[in-house]
Design a protein around this motif. Structure first.
Motif, PDB file in Angstrom:
ATOM      1  N   GLN A 284       0.910  -1.094   0.109  1.00  0.00           N
ATOM      2  CA  GLN A 284      -0.097   0.085   0.185  1.00  0.00           C
ATOM      3  C   GLN A 284       0.832   1.384  -0.019  1.00  0.00           C
ATOM      4  OE1 GLN A 284      -2.256  -1.252   3.523  1.00  0.00           O
ATOM      5  NE2 GLN A 284      -4.155  -0.971   2.292  1.00  0.00           N
ATOM      6  N   VAL A 285       1.765   1.238   0.911  1.00  0.00           N
ATOM      7  CA  VAL A 285       2.725   2.395   0.720  1.00  0.00           C
ATOM      8  C   VAL A 285       3.656   2.698  -0.709  1.00  0.00           C
ATOM      9  CG1 VAL A 285       4.876   3.368   1.957  1.00  0.00           C
ATOM     10  CG2 VAL A 285       3.226   2.213   3.348  1.00  0.00           C
ATOM     11  N   LEU A 286       3.996   1.413  -1.110  1.00  0.00           N
ATOM     12  CA  LEU A 286       4.562   1.553  -2.308  1.00  0.00           C
ATOM     13  C   LEU A 286       3.901   2.198  -3.318  1.00  0.00           C
ATOM     14  CD1 LEU A 286       6.808  -1.559  -2.343  1.00  0.00           C
ATOM     15  CD2 LEU A 286       7.471   0.652  -1.572  1.00  0.00           C
ATOM     16  N   THR A 287       2.507   1.636  -3.343  1.00  0.00           N
ATOM     17  CA  THR A 287       1.409   2.241  -4.496  1.00  0.00           C
ATOM     18  C   THR A 287       1.277   3.696  -4.512  1.00  0.00           C
ATOM     19  OG1 THR A 287       0.129   0.151  -4.298  1.00  0.00           O
ATOM     20  CG2 THR A 287      -0.934   2.186  -5.142  1.00  0.00           C
ATOM     21  N   ILE A 288       1.160   4.122  -3.081  1.00  0.00           N
ATOM     22  CA  ILE A 288       1.117   5.548  -2.780  1.00  0.00           C
ATOM     23  C   ILE A 288       2.285   6.309  -3.239  1.00  0.00           C
ATOM     24  CG2 ILE A 288       0.800   7.237  -1.025  1.00  0.00           C
ATOM     25  CD1 ILE A 288      -0.683   5.464   0.799  1.00  0.00           C
ATOM     26  N   LEU A 289       3.543   5.830  -3.071  1.00  0.00           N
ATOM     27  CA  LEU A 289       4.586   6.580  -3.686  1.00  0.00           C
ATOM     28  C   LEU A 289       4.747   6.466  -5.200  1.00  0.00           C
ATOM     29  CD1 LEU A 289       7.362   5.145  -0.952  1.00  0.00           C
ATOM     30  CD2 LEU A 289       6.074   7.377  -1.028  1.00  0.00           C
ATOM     31  N   GLY A 290       4.322   5.256  -5.704  1.00  0.00           N
ATOM     32  CA  GLY A 290       4.493   4.855  -7.039  1.00  0.00           C
ATOM     33  C   GLY A 290       3.461   5.685  -7.836  1.00  0.00           C
ATOM     34  N   LYS A 291       2.792   6.695  -7.185  1.00  0.00           N
ATOM     35  CA  LYS A 291       2.028   7.712  -7.980  1.00  0.00           C
ATOM     36  C   LYS A 291       2.851   8.833  -8.669  1.00  0.00           C
ATOM     37  CE  LYS A 291      -1.844   5.559  -7.850  1.00  0.00           C
ATOM     38  NZ  LYS A 291      -2.555   4.957  -8.726  1.00  0.00           N
ATOM     39  N   SER A 292       4.047   8.785  -8.170  1.00  0.00           N
ATOM     40  CA  SER A 292       5.170  10.106  -8.663  1.00  0.00           C
ATOM     41  C   SER A 292       5.852   9.217  -9.829  1.00  0.00           C
ATOM     42  CB  SER A 292       5.901  10.387  -7.526  1.00  0.00           C
ATOM     43  OG  SER A 292       6.846   9.351  -7.094  1.00  0.00           O
ATOM     44  N   GLN A 293       6.871   9.704  -9.997  1.00  0.00           N
ATOM     45  CA  GLN A 293       7.867   9.270 -11.105  1.00  0.00           C
ATOM     46  C   GLN A 293       8.917   8.356 -10.595  1.00  0.00           C
ATOM     47  OE1 GLN A 293       9.579  12.607 -13.096  1.00  0.00           O
ATOM     48  NE2 GLN A 293       7.765  13.412 -13.864  1.00  0.00           N
ATOM     49  N   VAL A 294       8.594   7.294  -9.871  1.00  0.00           N
ATOM     50  CA  VAL A 294       9.250   6.226  -9.212  1.00  0.00           C
ATOM     51  C   VAL A 294       8.527   5.097  -9.068  1.00  0.00           C
ATOM     52  CG1 VAL A 294       8.641   6.883  -6.825  1.00  0.00           C
ATOM     53  CG2 VAL A 294      10.791   5.731  -7.147  1.00  0.00           C
ATOM     54  N   HIS A 295       9.148   3.727  -9.499  1.00  0.00           N
ATOM     55  CA  HIS A 295       8.494   2.392  -9.400  1.00  0.00           C
ATOM     56  C   HIS A 295       9.302   1.617  -8.642  1.00  0.00           C
ATOM     57  CE1 HIS A 295       7.256   4.885 -13.055  1.00  0.00           C
ATOM     58  NE2 HIS A 295       6.016   4.323 -12.724  1.00  0.00           N
ATOM     59  N   PHE A 296       8.693   0.627  -8.391  1.00  0.00           N
ATOM     60  CA  PHE A 296       9.194  -0.526  -7.433  1.00  0.00           C
ATOM     61  C   PHE A 296       8.843  -1.780  -7.913  1.00  0.00           C
ATOM     62  CE2 PHE A 296       7.671   3.214  -4.959  1.00  0.00           C
ATOM     63  CZ  PHE A 296       8.836   3.705  -4.434  1.00  0.00           C
ATOM     64  N   ARG A 297       9.601  -2.570  -7.676  1.00  0.00           N
ATOM     65  CA  ARG A 297       9.589  -4.146  -8.117  1.00  0.00           C
ATOM     66  C   ARG A 297      10.210  -5.188  -6.692  1.00  0.00           C
ATOM     67  NH1 ARG A 297      12.780  -4.491 -11.925  1.00  0.00           N
ATOM     68  NH2 ARG A 297      14.723  -5.484 -11.051  1.00  0.00           N
ATOM     69  N   VAL A 298       9.113  -5.660  -6.107  1.00  0.00           N
ATOM     70  CA  VAL A 298       9.312  -6.526  -4.962  1.00  0.00           C
ATOM     71  C   VAL A 298       9.639  -7.816  -5.102  1.00  0.00           C
ATOM     72  CG1 VAL A 298       8.393  -7.122  -2.542  1.00  0.00           C
ATOM     73  CG2 VAL A 298       7.622  -4.712  -3.895  1.00  0.00           C
ATOM     74  N   LYS A 299      10.761  -8.224  -4.732  1.00  0.00           N
ATOM     75  CA  LYS A 299      11.466  -9.951  -4.634  1.00  0.00           C
ATOM     76  C   LYS A 299      11.749 -10.136  -3.289  1.00  0.00           C
ATOM     77  CE  LYS A 299      14.427 -10.405  -7.739  1.00  0.00           C
ATOM     78  NZ  LYS A 299      15.705 -10.163  -8.636  1.00  0.00           N
ATOM     79  N   GLY A 300      10.573 -10.793  -2.632  1.00  0.00           N
ATOM     80  CA  GLY A 300      10.786 -10.988  -1.239  1.00  0.00           C
ATOM     81  C   GLY A 300      10.761 -10.098  -0.344  1.00  0.00           C
ATOM     82  N   LYS A 301      11.989  -9.840   0.373  1.00  0.00           N
ATOM     83  CA  LYS A 301      12.299  -8.743   1.074  1.00  0.00           C
ATOM     84  C   LYS A 301      13.070  -7.812   0.726  1.00  0.00           C
ATOM     85  CE  LYS A 301      10.658 -10.356   5.322  1.00  0.00           C
ATOM     86  NZ  LYS A 301       9.903  -9.785   6.083  1.00  0.00           N
ATOM     87  N   GLU A 302      13.317  -7.887  -0.674  1.00  0.00           N
ATOM     88  CA  GLU A 302      13.981  -6.943  -1.305  1.00  0.00           C
ATOM     89  C   GLU A 302      13.175  -5.998  -2.309  1.00  0.00           C
ATOM     90  OE1 GLU A 302      18.083  -7.078  -3.878  1.00  0.00           O
ATOM     91  OE2 GLU A 302      16.379  -7.426  -5.301  1.00  0.00           O
ATOM     92  N   VAL A 303      13.296  -4.683  -2.104  1.00  0.00           N
ATOM     93  CA  VAL A 303      12.547  -3.814  -2.865  1.00  0.00           C
ATOM     94  C   VAL A 303      13.526  -2.861  -3.862  1.00  0.00           C
ATOM     95  CG1 VAL A 303      11.144  -1.848  -2.977  1.00  0.00           C
ATOM     96  CG2 VAL A 303      10.736  -3.456  -1.305  1.00  0.00           C
ATOM     97  N   VAL A 304      13.181  -3.190  -5.415  1.00  0.00           N
ATOM     98  CA  VAL A 304      13.987  -2.546  -6.413  1.00  0.00           C
ATOM     99  C   VAL A 304      13.225  -1.247  -6.593  1.00  0.00           C
ATOM    100  CG1 VAL A 304      15.225  -2.826  -8.385  1.00  0.00           C
ATOM    101  CG2 VAL A 304      14.775  -4.913  -6.999  1.00  0.00           C
ATOM    102  N   VAL A 305      14.213  -0.124  -6.546  1.00  0.00           N
ATOM    103  CA  VAL A 305      13.646   1.133  -6.742  1.00  0.00           C
ATOM    104  C   VAL A 305      14.185   1.514  -8.335  1.00  0.00           C
ATOM    105  CG1 VAL A 305      13.396   3.513  -6.230  1.00  0.00           C
ATOM    106  CG2 VAL A 305      13.866   1.857  -4.454  1.00  0.00           C
ATOM    107  N   ILE A 306      13.313   1.628  -9.152  1.00  0.00           N
ATOM    108  CA  ILE A 306      13.572   1.851 -10.474  1.00  0.00           C
ATOM    109  C   ILE A 306      12.804   3.182 -10.923  1.00  0.00           C
ATOM    110  CG2 ILE A 306      14.179  -0.515 -11.252  1.00  0.00           C
ATOM    111  CD1 ILE A 306      11.012  -0.807 -12.019  1.00  0.00           C
ATOM    112  N   PRO A 307      13.245   4.125 -12.135  1.00  0.00           N
ATOM    113  CA  PRO A 307      12.701   5.062 -12.679  1.00  0.00           C
ATOM    114  C   PRO A 307      11.269   4.954 -13.254  1.00  0.00           C
ATOM    115  CG  PRO A 307      14.860   4.843 -13.564  1.00  0.00           C
ATOM    116  CD  PRO A 307      14.698   3.763 -12.629  1.00  0.00           C
TER     117      PRO A 307
END
Length: 307
Positions: A284-307
């Motif tokens: 839910q938090v990543l969805t909120i942040l993802g409304k900007s120009q930043v995106h995320f890919r979740v792999k288990g306990k790792e969150v990859v931050v991408i443009p």
């Protein structure tokens, strides 16, 4: 553009991404979110008390009531995450050898401790707070690694000190917050009430803070005016960011959800300001942040931050 989700509202504007906390009843609060497989609510672990003899006790697992009685003190659990530290006999405090207890909070954990004079300390996630076994009438020297909010009962005879890395904070009676995580670029100390003196142990420079001021210690000691209440939003269950870059935001999420952030491509230059409810799941938090120009890919306990 605006969305609402569990007390968080996002605004996308030309200068960057801003989200602002609303508590008024006219804001719709989403109480049910889409189920996401393997979503992370928070990192489950235990608050640990390490006694002066090196033995460790899980305060999380303890039932309400007296947790320990040892060497002239007791620790009593009054509610989940709330403990009272009492002295059985302080008559020998002045001449007693130095003995220390340490409380360590896990990722996603917070705890409040009350001392015999009514002073209280809220300890944030991924922090350790060390304090003397005996509550001396003359001085009380503590050590903080991480973040804590203090409400210290006034006592002109007792010097209350907090060491946090290269900084010493001297207190008579006041309310203040110290953020001194080792992975943060500076130590931030915010005063809400009373007065405190900040000293840089490297340069010996000191600064007296007034309410509404924040000291930032990095290479030098800088003082500026601030909205002091924002510094303790975490004690009320919120992440709060003030002109924060994406790495600052992700460090907060790492400490709360027990994840590791990794970055791919060019980092967004947008700044984040406002608050998000910490009861939200990670997705839910990543969805909120993802409304900007930043995106995320979740792999288990790792969150990859991408443009």
């Amino acid at each position: 553009m605006r969305i609402t989700a569990a007390a968080a509202v996002i605004f996308i504007i030309s200068t960057g991404t801003y989200f602002f906390l609303h508590r008024s009843t006219d804001i719709q609060i989403v109480k049910k979110a889409k189920a996401v497989k393997d979503d992370i609510v928070l990192f489950e672990n235990k608050v640990i008390l390490t006694l002066q003899d090196g033995s460790k006790i899980s305060l999380t697992d303890a039932a309400k009531g007296e947790v320990i009685r040892q060497n002239g003190f007791t620790i009593t659990k009054i509610a989940d995450g709330q403990f009272v530290y009492n002295l059985l006999d302080s008559s020998g405090a002045k001449d007693s050898p130095l003995a220390l207890n340490t409380i360590e909070t896990p990722k996603g954990g917070q705890v409040r401790v009350e001392f015999p004079d009514g002073s209280q300390v809220w300890i944030n996630a991924s922090s350790s707070f060390q304090f003397p076994v005996l509550f001396s009438n003359n001085e009380f020297n503590t050590d903080l690694n991480g973040e804590a909010y203090f409400e210290i009962t006034p006592n002109k005879l007792r010097k209350f000190r907090v060491k946090s890395g290269r900084q010493i904070t001297e207190v008579l009676g006041t309310r203040f917050n110290i953020c001194a995580y080792r992975d943060e670029p500076s130590i931030s100390t915010t005063l809400l009430e009373g007065s405190i003196r900040i000293t840089d142990l490297y340069t010996k420079k000191s600064q007296l803070l007034k309410p509404g001021q924040q000291a930032s210690l990095n290479k030098t000691l800088q003082v500026s005016d601030t909205e002091a209440s924002e510094a303790i939003a975490w004690t009320e269950g919120y992440f709060h960011f003030n002109n924060a870059d994406i790495k600052t935001v992700m460090r907060e999420l790492e400490r709360w959800y027990g994840i590791t952030a990794r970055y791919e491509g060019e980092l967004t230059k947008q700044k984040f300001e406002g608050a998000i409810d910490k009861k939200l799941t990670l997705q839910q938090v990543l969805t909120i942040l993802g409304k900007s120009q930043v995106h995320f890919r979740v792999k288990g306990k790792e969150v990859v931050v991408i443009p």
